[in-house]
Write an enzyme that holds these catalytic residues in place. Structure first.
Site, PDB file in Angstrom:
ATOM      1  N   PHE A 180      49.651  53.538 -30.583  1.00  0.00           N
ATOM      2  CA  PHE A 180      48.749  54.527 -31.194  1.00  0.00           C
ATOM      3  C   PHE A 180      48.805  55.785 -30.346  1.00  0.00           C
ATOM      4  O   PHE A 180      48.583  55.714 -29.130  1.00  0.00           O
ATOM      5  CB  PHE A 180      47.305  54.027 -31.265  1.00  0.00           C
ATOM      6  CG  PHE A 180      46.403  54.983 -32.001  1.00  0.00           C
ATOM      7  CD1 PHE A 180      45.955  56.156 -31.382  1.00  0.00           C
ATOM      8  CD2 PHE A 180      46.036  54.766 -33.307  1.00  0.00           C
ATOM      9  CE1 PHE A 180      45.152  57.070 -32.056  1.00  0.00           C
ATOM     10  CE2 PHE A 180      45.232  55.669 -33.996  1.00  0.00           C
ATOM     11  CZ  PHE A 180      44.786  56.821 -33.368  1.00  0.00           C
ATOM     12  N   ASP A 289      51.576  57.684 -22.205  1.00  0.00           N
ATOM     13  CA  ASP A 289      50.348  58.119 -22.878  1.00  0.00           C
ATOM     14  C   ASP A 289      49.140  57.397 -22.271  1.00  0.00           C
ATOM     15  O   ASP A 289      48.875  56.248 -22.597  1.00  0.00           O
ATOM     16  CB  ASP A 289      50.449  57.856 -24.383  1.00  0.00           C
ATOM     17  CG  ASP A 289      49.247  58.425 -25.118  1.00  0.00           C
ATOM     18  OD1 ASP A 289      49.273  58.441 -26.358  1.00  0.00           O
ATOM     19  OD2 ASP A 289      48.275  58.842 -24.452  1.00  0.00           O
ATOM     20  N   LYS A 320      40.014  61.682 -23.490  1.00  0.00           N
ATOM     21  CA  LYS A 320      38.895  60.731 -23.406  1.00  0.00           C
ATOM     22  C   LYS A 320      38.096  60.872 -22.109  1.00  0.00           C
ATOM     23  O   LYS A 320      37.438  61.870 -21.892  1.00  0.00           O
ATOM     24  CB  LYS A 320      39.439  59.314 -23.624  1.00  0.00           C
ATOM     25  CG  LYS A 320      39.868  59.069 -25.092  1.00  0.00           C
ATOM     26  CD  LYS A 320      40.310  57.656 -25.306  1.00  0.00           C
ATOM     27  CE  LYS A 320      40.876  57.444 -26.684  1.00  0.00           C
ATOM     28  NZ  LYS A 320      39.896  57.226 -27.741  1.00  0.00           N
ATOM     29  N   THR A 344      45.074  78.718 -29.439  1.00  0.00           N
ATOM     30  CA  THR A 344      44.048  79.698 -29.084  1.00  0.00           C
ATOM     31  C   THR A 344      43.349  79.356 -27.776  1.00  0.00           C
ATOM     32  O   THR A 344      43.232  80.188 -26.883  1.00  0.00           O
ATOM     33  CB  THR A 344      42.980  79.754 -30.197  1.00  0.00           C
ATOM     34  OG1 THR A 344      43.634  79.962 -31.438  1.00  0.00           O
ATOM     35  CG2 THR A 344      41.967  80.851 -29.919  1.00  0.00           C
TER      36      THR A 344
END
Ligand code: PSZ
Length: 462
Positions: A180, A289, A320, A344
């Site tokens: 995931f 990851d 997280k 941005t």
């Protein structure tokens, strides 16, 4: 003044107030995924208070994103510190107009916990955008290496504006079954945990590698699990070569130290060391990851530190518990020019102010040691559940408090989660039939005793 134990006041979870608020919100947006409405002002430490006044011991911590628990004094102090006021109200376009104290803030927060050997960092907003940009960094490096200093051709410029080769190259990222990595298009192409995440969304046709699924207990299945590792590694090598041969070169791979959504699948130190060797031999960028495993829940700040690699992964993504998204990377993966890795905000300096305090508390209170010790107790309690209820649960596993246990069916897992909620334990599932534990770093032995006790009670009632 954390509560001593959970307190459930309503006959149902969610309670009437949550149910009413879900109905109201559903007049504005889809509210079906909502489990509870929360009274965050009354939540404290490891206890989540819902809108009905139910107090849960939280072992899910907002999908593993609360580092120190609710309303931690250190974070309240960060908010009250006048030195941080501007950071909270004047959100900068970091890529072009950073605040004068950005370097100090990065050094005091992210760089103070940088994975050994990774000295550069790019902040982002969330896990998905960290993963997206980490993959882009891998693609940029691959093409810059191929161009080998020559100019970008007019054909490359024009073709990429029309989403065509050669400007838009046929490069791929290898991901892993059950992995995931997020919900945005590139990350979603690397995500293989639940069909509902991907249904109806176009996906890149990139290589998907096998990830080892071990037999437990590990100590009784070393030979079989090593054979599983070797089988996966052989298929991975072959998959990369196959994609390279068919003109779909693998520029990078992305892997979680523990697959936190796809069923809490662990990879061995041997597996990851060998995987890194394959990546190196094939010049594939190794993206680790750590969005869900990072910032301490496995007892080390970064889960990949358990692998004791000779040199670090090329990129480590985080979000997280780190309160900000972003990724650490090796210098050769710095974009060759500006405005290639850009948006941005590129993150949020106020989150660095909070993260700085989190890191200070982790060090001050020696929380990684506490996570290790609590995790040992947790695994012991899960293994005891296996011994007492062999027909119901199996495969208890975990590193630190990043733990899980399998139920004999998904339906049973879901029923147990419901009953744990009613007993005041806020928890969630992982994959088809696992219960996952995702605590804060301040979750200690006393909290664990309550969790294990309630889990055994629920199992005994079935
Ligand atoms: C290993 C890993 N990599 C990337 C992500 C994406 O992070 P966000 O975009 O959700 O911040 C996540 C997010 N985790 C997550 C758990 S449930 C969920 C969801 O969208 O349902 C997302 C992750 O665990």
């Amino acid at each position: 003044n954390e509560p001593k134990e959970p307190l459930i006041r309503t006959a149902t979870i969610p309670g009437p107030k949550s149910i009413e608020l879900i109905k109201e919100l559903n007049t504005i947006q889809l509210a079906s995924p909502i489990q509870l409405f929360v009274d965050y002002e009354s939540s404290i430490g490891n206890y989540l208070c819902d809108a009905d006044g139910n107090l849960f011991l939280d072992i899910y911590s907002q999908i593993s994103s609360i580092p120190l628990g609710y309303n931690h004094p250190a974070l309240i102090e960060a908010l009250r510190d006048p030195a941080n006021t501007s950071a909270f109200i004047n959100r900068p376009a970091l890529g072009i107009l950073p605040p004068k104290d950005l370097v100090d803030r990065l050094r005091a927060s992210l760089l103070s916990v940088a994975p050994p050997g990774l000295n550069e960092v790019q902040t982002m907003a969330c896990g998905s955008c960290s993963v997206e940009n980490a993959m882009k960094a891998a693609f940029f490096w691959y093409q810059t290496r191929i161009r080998d200093g020559r100019e970008v051709t007019r054909e490359e410029m024009d073709s990429c504006l029309a989403n065509q080769y050669p400007g838009s190259p046929y490069l791929t990222i290898m991901s892993f079954k059950h992995g995931f990595h997020g919900r945005t298009f590139g990350a979603l192409s690397c995500t293989h945990s639940k069909y509902i995440h991907k249904l109806d969304v176009p996906s890149f046709d990139w290589p998907i590698a096998p990830f080892p699924i071990y037999r437990y207990p590990l100590e009784d299945n070393e030979r079989e699990n090593k054979a599983t590792d070797d089988q996966c590694l052989e298929e991975i090598q072959d998959l990369i070569e196959r994609f390279n041969r068919k003109g779909r070169p693998v520029a990078g791979l992305i892997v979680e130290p523990i697959q936190g959504e796809g069923g809490d699948n662990h990879g061995s130190k041997y597996f990851f060391n060998q995987l890194q060797k394959i990546a190196k031999s094939q010049q594939v960028v190794f993206i680790c990851d750590e969005v869900q495993t990072g910032c301490g829940p496995t007892g080390k700040f970064w889960a990949h530190e358990h692998w004791e690699l000779d040199n670090p992964p090329d990129i480590v993504t985080f979000s997280k518990k780190m309160l900000t998204g972003g990724y650490f990377y090796k210098a050769h993966l710095r974009p060759d020019q500006g405005f290639r890795i850009f948006n941005t905000w590129l993150g949020d300096p106020s989150k660095l102010a909070l993260l700085e305090r989190v890191i200070k508390v982790i060090k001050r209170d020696n929380l990684l040691e506490s996570v290790k010790e609590t995790g040992k107790e947790m695994l012991k309690g899960l293994k005891e559940a296996e011994t007492r209820f062999p027909g119901l649960v199996s495969r208890s596993r975990g590193v630190g408090t990043f733990c899980a246990i399998d139920f004999v069916t998904p339906e049973l897992r879901n029923e147990v989660i419901k009953r744990l909620h009613l007993k005041g334990i806020h928890c969630g599932g992982s994959g088809a039939a696992a219960l996952r534990v995702r605590t804060t770093l301040t979750f200690n032995k006393n909290h664990n005793d309550i969790f294990i006790d309630r889990l055994h009670n629920v199992l005994a009632e079935l």
